[in-house]
Structures are given as structure tokens and as C-alpha cells.
Design a protein around this motif. Structure first.
Motif, PDB file in Angstrom:
ATOM      1  N   ARG A   1     -13.647 -56.652   4.751  1.00  0.00           N
ATOM      2  CA  ARG A   1     -14.569 -57.610   4.138  1.00  0.00           C
ATOM      3  C   ARG A   1     -15.937 -57.448   4.777  1.00  0.00           C
ATOM      4  NH1 ARG A   1     -14.074 -64.266   4.080  1.00  0.00           N
ATOM      5  NH2 ARG A   1     -16.307 -64.629   3.888  1.00  0.00           N
ATOM      6  N   GLU A   2     -16.861 -56.873   4.029  1.00  0.00           N
ATOM      7  CA  GLU A   2     -18.204 -56.598   4.546  1.00  0.00           C
ATOM      8  C   GLU A   2     -19.207 -57.689   4.175  1.00  0.00           C
ATOM      9  OE1 GLU A   2     -19.336 -52.848   2.955  1.00  0.00           O
ATOM     10  OE2 GLU A   2     -17.611 -51.759   3.775  1.00  0.00           O
ATOM     11  N   GLY A   3     -18.962 -58.383   3.051  1.00  0.00           N
ATOM     12  CA  GLY A   3     -19.945 -59.321   2.532  1.00  0.00           C
ATOM     13  C   GLY A   3     -19.898 -60.684   3.187  1.00  0.00           C
ATOM     14  N   HIS A   4     -21.083 -61.210   3.508  1.00  0.00           N
ATOM     15  CA  HIS A   4     -21.223 -62.580   4.013  1.00  0.00           C
ATOM     16  C   HIS A   4     -22.375 -63.236   3.266  1.00  0.00           C
ATOM     17  CE1 HIS A   4     -18.407 -61.760   7.289  1.00  0.00           C
ATOM     18  NE2 HIS A   4     -19.042 -60.593   7.433  1.00  0.00           N
ATOM     19  N   PRO A   5     -22.171 -63.543   1.982  1.00  0.00           N
ATOM     20  CA  PRO A   5     -23.274 -64.053   1.153  1.00  0.00           C
ATOM     21  C   PRO A   5     -23.698 -65.451   1.575  1.00  0.00           C
ATOM     22  CG  PRO A   5     -21.196 -64.221  -0.034  1.00  0.00           C
ATOM     23  CD  PRO A   5     -20.909 -63.456   1.221  1.00  0.00           C
ATOM     24  N   PRO A   6     -24.982 -65.773   1.469  1.00  0.00           N
ATOM     25  CA  PRO A   6     -25.452 -67.133   1.789  1.00  0.00           C
ATOM     26  C   PRO A   6     -25.032 -68.121   0.709  1.00  0.00           C
ATOM     27  CG  PRO A   6     -27.231 -65.843   0.855  1.00  0.00           C
ATOM     28  CD  PRO A   6     -26.070 -64.903   1.008  1.00  0.00           C
ATOM     29  N   LEU A   7     -25.126 -69.406   1.041  1.00  0.00           N
ATOM     30  CA  LEU A   7     -24.838 -70.419   0.038  1.00  0.00           C
ATOM     31  C   LEU A   7     -25.907 -70.431  -1.040  1.00  0.00           C
ATOM     32  CD1 LEU A   7     -23.013 -71.769   2.436  1.00  0.00           C
ATOM     33  CD2 LEU A   7     -23.307 -73.812   1.032  1.00  0.00           C
ATOM     34  N   ALA A   8     -27.161 -70.327  -0.640  1.00  0.00           N
ATOM     35  CA  ALA A   8     -28.248 -70.423  -1.612  1.00  0.00           C
ATOM     36  C   ALA A   8     -29.460 -69.659  -1.114  1.00  0.00           C
ATOM     37  CB  ALA A   8     -28.623 -71.888  -1.849  1.00  0.00           C
ATOM     38  N   ASP A   9     -30.109 -68.961  -2.046  1.00  0.00           N
ATOM     39  CA  ASP A   9     -31.380 -68.297  -1.788  1.00  0.00           C
ATOM     40  C   ASP A   9     -32.171 -68.377  -3.090  1.00  0.00           C
ATOM     41  OD1 ASP A   9     -33.537 -66.764  -1.184  1.00  0.00           O
ATOM     42  OD2 ASP A   9     -32.411 -65.021  -0.476  1.00  0.00           O
ATOM     43  N   LEU A  10     -33.079 -69.341  -3.157  1.00  0.00           N
ATOM     44  CA  LEU A  10     -33.777 -69.621  -4.412  1.00  0.00           C
ATOM     45  C   LEU A  10     -34.640 -68.461  -4.888  1.00  0.00           C
ATOM     46  CD1 LEU A  10     -34.828 -73.362  -3.907  1.00  0.00           C
ATOM     47  CD2 LEU A  10     -32.829 -72.432  -5.094  1.00  0.00           C
TER      48      LEU A  10
ATOM     49  N   TRP B   1     -23.836 -67.643  -3.160  1.00  0.00           N
ATOM     50  CA  TRP B   1     -22.640 -67.852  -3.977  1.00  0.00           C
ATOM     51  C   TRP B   1     -22.576 -69.246  -4.587  1.00  0.00           C
ATOM     52  CZ3 TRP B   1     -19.110 -71.656  -2.925  1.00  0.00           C
ATOM     53  CH2 TRP B   1     -19.093 -72.189  -1.631  1.00  0.00           C
ATOM     54  N   LEU B   2     -23.034 -70.284  -3.889  1.00  0.00           N
ATOM     55  CA  LEU B   2     -22.932 -71.642  -4.420  1.00  0.00           C
ATOM     56  C   LEU B   2     -23.908 -71.848  -5.581  1.00  0.00           C
ATOM     57  CD1 LEU B   2     -21.649 -74.424  -4.267  1.00  0.00           C
ATOM     58  CD2 LEU B   2     -23.393 -75.083  -2.585  1.00  0.00           C
ATOM     59  N   VAL B   3     -25.168 -71.459  -5.372  1.00  0.00           N
ATOM     60  CA  VAL B   3     -26.162 -71.566  -6.442  1.00  0.00           C
ATOM     61  C   VAL B   3     -25.724 -70.738  -7.650  1.00  0.00           C
ATOM     62  CG1 VAL B   3     -28.521 -70.944  -7.105  1.00  0.00           C
ATOM     63  CG2 VAL B   3     -28.100 -72.098  -4.942  1.00  0.00           C
ATOM     64  N   SER B   4     -25.212 -69.549  -7.399  1.00  0.00           N
ATOM     65  CA  SER B   4     -24.785 -68.660  -8.484  1.00  0.00           C
ATOM     66  C   SER B   4     -23.644 -69.275  -9.280  1.00  0.00           C
ATOM     67  CB  SER B   4     -24.350 -67.308  -7.912  1.00  0.00           C
ATOM     68  OG  SER B   4     -25.414 -66.676  -7.237  1.00  0.00           O
ATOM     69  N   LEU B   5     -22.678 -69.857  -8.581  1.00  0.00           N
ATOM     70  CA  LEU B   5     -21.532 -70.459  -9.260  1.00  0.00           C
ATOM     71  C   LEU B   5     -21.964 -71.629 -10.136  1.00  0.00           C
ATOM     72  CD1 LEU B   5     -18.470 -70.619  -9.692  1.00  0.00           C
ATOM     73  CD2 LEU B   5     -18.348 -72.094  -7.664  1.00  0.00           C
TER      74      LEU B   5
END
Length: 495
Positions: free
Chosen positions: A260-269, A42-46
């Protein structure tokens, strides 16, 4: 000017133009964005979403400046032609009939032509100058051919995405590996193309049957012209906003009720490559700006309105994606986000499930013929020779066939929508959104200075007027080409 009003069409207010631009940008790409968000973190995407939105805004202002410069060039040439006609008329005869004729011509001539050194109104955007025409005005022959090549590749990618999305959605909604057809797409089942669909038919067989039907129904439009689609476009726009609103509200309700099912990582290059292509594709509007902006009645605060549009679009994309990635697990997000709501455990009302599951079928099917005809016409323009005409077979059979066949073959081979959108956006999309606008604005500035003088100021010039921004956009574009290509090569090597 009567001629200019005819070319422009019916005028509309700046705020209506803002809505039209919003509708143009927010389309099919938004439906593939949630999965790309979840994959990249989510962080990289944002961060990437905001940056790419900013870069798209920069190049949009470049295209607007080039449009104004093209209008100034055309207006200046008309003024020169009027002056030459006046000079020829004054030396031809002194008869009363000729004097009266010159007087009537002067009365009909726009006041602007009298103000030969007044550049105040030269840059008004009143003539619709498409990007192809601007390329012919500001580029050399090689540049024009490269422009059309880029546009054609992008349109092929568009058609391949559309040709795959419709049968894929139909397959997902109507097929079930567990026999629980009434509930649509299962929540926790990952399907393979070889899984059964109906009796002995596999899912991939159903997909190809739907693709064949889609091609037979919509393919013939490529051989003709598509006209009078105004009310059809209004209907599809209404359906799109109803669908997006339902998905966002349902996701928020599920999160609010503790599902709430989603637990997205901060970053996955590893997911950045597809995310980049999807985001570029989702901000694509530069090739349609002339048709969109020219009819705006008042362009005094055009740049501010475009900026406001981008802020609204960024906010909408952020809301859609963040509700999606926290509502659903990353591995359960579908290539087409609407399909996540074609499930009994998410939506209990069958009508809503089928509306959202089949939503891409309705909207994409109305756009496919329009894009196909546009691509066909670009092929004709690329090979057109001044004064020449095409034989009937070439005009009515060859060009439509080379337009329709490649995207259908690509869709026959794969229905990986995330990859199709990612590759189309990363390559052809980067060319249209970054490279072409940067070169257009650079050459139009040079031509304007040579034609109208170095003191001439374009009233619609981009806020990013320094040459640094042109270089920065080009550097970013070529870096993206390199990054995406290297990422693909490395991925294939690991496999």
C-alpha cells in the motif's frame, strides 16, 4: 404502429437496457478519475462524486419526462391529422369506393386515435425523439442554436480527449527515459516531454508521430459514414470490462500483500476543479438517452431501473478510485489509470502489462470515427435551411475538415488528459448534463399543459416534479460555471 417500430429498432428487455446504460456511462472518464480523486482528497472526492451522481440522476429523469412529452405531442398531432382526413373524406363523396377506402383507413388507424381524450397511452415512449428534435419542439430559435453550440463544443472536447489519449498511451508504453523498455512505464520517474525516447527522438516527438498516424488512419472516416459497428462495440465493451476487472483485482491484491503506497489526504480544495469536470464527464449519458431508452420493451419501472444503474455506477467508481488511491502514491498516478499497470513491479506478466497499457488505444480508436461523424452531422443540422442542399465541396470537404482539424490541433498542443477531461466536463458537460435537461423539462411541461390540458399527467414524469428542482439544477449549473472559471483565473494569476 409499423412506423414507430421501424424508428425504434430491435426491442430489448429493461435489464439489457440497464447494462447498455452502464456501458454508456462508464467509459474514458473513469480512467482519469483516480488521479483526480488522489489530488482532491478522498473525503471531498467521495462527497462530490455522490452529489454529482445524484444530480445526474435528476437530470436523467428530466430527459425521460421530456421524451415522453415529445412522444405525446407527436402522437397528438397524428391524431389531429387523422381527424382532419376523416372530415375531408366524409364531405368529398358518398360513393361506395370512398366508403370502403375510409373503412380500410379506420381499420389501419391505431386504436389510440379513437381515444382522443384518453391520455393513458399518449406518453408511451415509442418514437425515438433525439435531443435535437426535442430542442426544436420546445425551444425557440435562439435556444435551438445554443443547444447545438453546446453539443458541438462537447463533441469537440470528446474528440480532443480521444485524439490525445491514444498517442499518449502509445508514447508512455513504448518510450523509456532510462532504456528499460521491456518494463514499460517506470514506477518512480516523472518524465518530461523533452526526455529522449528512441535515439535522437524526444518523447514529445514520438507523441506527435503517433498523433499523425492516428489522424491519418482514423481521420478519413470523418469524410464518410460509419455503419455496422454493433460487433465492434460488443468487442470493445468486453475488453473494457476485462481491463477494469483486472485493474481492480490487481490493486486489491497489492493492498492485501502490504504494498500500500497511497496515503491520500482527506481534502485538498486545489484539486476540486479538475475533479468536478472529470466527475461530470464520467456521468455523461443525457445526450444518448433517446437511442438507449426508446427500444426498452417495458418501461413500467423505468425510473427504478435508472436509479439502480446509478447506484451500481457509483459503487463501481468508488471501488475503482479507492483501490487506486490507496494502492499507488498520488504523485505516481498517471492521467490514464491503465498506464499504472504497465510496470514490471506491478504486473509481472508482459502480456497483461501491454494489454492494460494499450487498452485505451483499442477502445478509443473504435469510438473516434463515430463521434466525428456525429459532430459533422450536427454541424450540417445547425446550418441547414429548409429545402436547401449543400454544394458537394461544402458537404464532403468543408464540414469534415472543420470537424477533424480543431481537436487534432488541440491534441498537438497538449496531452494533459486530466485538464482536457476536466474542462470539457466543467463547461460543455455542465450544459448538456444540467442546463439543457432543466430547460427541456420546464418547457415541455408548459407545452403539454397548453396542448393537452392542465389535468394531463405524464406517466413518465420525473420524481423531482416540483419547479424547485428545475431552479436548483440551474442554480447549481451556473454556480459550477462561476466556480470553475474563478478557479482557473486564480490559478493563472498565481502562475
Amino acid at each position: 404502429m409499423a412506423g414507430e417500430i421501424t424508428e425504434t429498432g430491435e426491442l430489448y428487455s429493461p435489464y439489457v437496457g440497464l447494462v447498455y446504460m452502464f456501458n454508456l456511462i462508464v467509459g474514458t472518464g473513469a480512467l482519469t478519475m483516480p488521479k483526480a480523486f488522489a489530488t482532491a482528497g478522498w473525503l471531498v472526492s467521495l462527497v462530490l462524486l455522490v452529489f454529482l451522481g445524484f444530480m445526474s440522476f435528476v437530470t436523467t429523469t428530466f430527459v425521460v419526462e421530456a421524451m415522453a412529452a415529445a412522444n405525446a405531442q407527436l402522437r397528438w398531432k397524428r391524431m389531429e391529422n387523422h381527424q382532419e382526413e376523416d372530415d375531408d373524406s366524409s364531405t368529398a363523396s358518398d360513393s361506395d369506393v370512398l366508403v370502403q377506402d375510409n373503412y380500410e383507413r379506420a381499420e389501419k388507424r391505431p386504436i389510440l386515435s379513437v381515444q382522443r381524450r384518453g391520455s393513458l397511452n399518449l406518453f408511451e415512449i415509442t418514437d425515438r425523439v433525439e435531443m435535437g428534435q426535442m430542442a426544436c419542439m420546445f425551444f425557440n430559435k435562439v435556444g435551438v442554436n445554443l443547444f447545438y453550440f453546446c453539443i458541438i463544443i462537447y463533441l469537440y472536447g470528446d474528440l480532443a480527449i480521444y485524439a490525445a489519449a491514444v498517442p499518449f498511451s502509445l508514447m508512455q508504453v513504448t518510450c523509456s527515459a532510462t532504456g528499460n523498455e521491456s518494463c514499460g512505464v517506470e514506477a518512480d520517474t516523472k518524465h518530461n516531454d523533452t526526455d529522449p525516447c528512441w535515439g535522437p527522438l524526444r518523447r514529445v516527438d514520438a507523441y506527435r508521430i503517433y498523433l499523425a498516424v492516428f489522424t491519418l488512419l482514423l481521420g478519413p472516416f470523418t469524410f464518410f459514414d460509419v455503419q455496422k459497428t454493433k460487433y465492434l462495440q460488443i468487442l470493445t465493451s468486453l475488453m473494457r470490462w476485462v481491463a477494469f476487472a483486472i485493474m481492480i483485482v490487481l490493486a486489491l491484491v497489492r493492498i492485501g500483500h502490504g504494498h500500500r503506497e497511497g496515503h491520500p489526504p482527506l481534502a485538498d480544495l486545489s484539486g476540486v476543479r479538475n475533479l468536478f469536470g472529470v466527475c461530470v464527464y464520467s456521468f455523461m449519458c443525457q445526450h444518448s438517452l433517446p437511442s438507449l431508452i426508446t427500444p426498452v420493451s417495458s418501461k413500467r419501472h423505468l425510473t427504478r431501473l435508472v436509479f439502480l444503474d446509478y447506484v451500481l455506477i457509483l459503487s463501481f467508481y468508488g471501488l475503482l478510485c479507492f483501490t487506486a488511491i490507496f494502492c499507488f502514491r498520488g504523485d505516481s498516478l498517471m492521467d490514464m489509470y491503465t498506464l499504472n499497470f504497465a510496470r514490471c513491479d506491478v504486473v509481472s506478466v508482459a502480456a497483461v502489462r501491454f494489454f492494460l497499457g494499450l487498452f485505451p488505444v483499442f477502445t478509443i480508436s473504435t469510438n473516434f470515427p463515430i463521434i466525428a461523424v456525429t459532430l459533422r452531422n450536427n454541424w450540417k443540422t445547425l446550418f441547414h435551411r429548409e429545402g436547401g442542399t449543400y454544394p458537394w465541396v461544402v458537404d464532403r470537404v468543408v464540414f469534415p475538415t472543420i470537424t477533424l482539424l480543431p481537436p487534432v490541433l488541440v491534441a498537438f498542443c497538449t496531452h494533459d488528459l486530466e485538464s482536457l477531461v476536466g474542462i470539457t466536463g466543467a463547461y460543455a458537460g455542465t450544459g448538456i448534463q444540467y442546463v439543457i435537461p432543466a430547460f427541456l423539462v420546464y418547457h415541455c411541461r408548459k407545452d403539454t399543459q397548453l396542448t393537452l390540458g392542465y389535468g394531463t399527467v405524464n406517466k413518465h414524469r420525473s420524481p423531482f416534479r416540483h419547479t424547485f428542482w428545475v431552479g436548483f439544477v440551474l442554480l447549481w449549473a451556473f454556480s459550477c460555471f462561476f466556480f470553475v472559471t474563478a478557479n482557473i483565473v486564480l490559478s493563472e494569476t498565481k502562475v
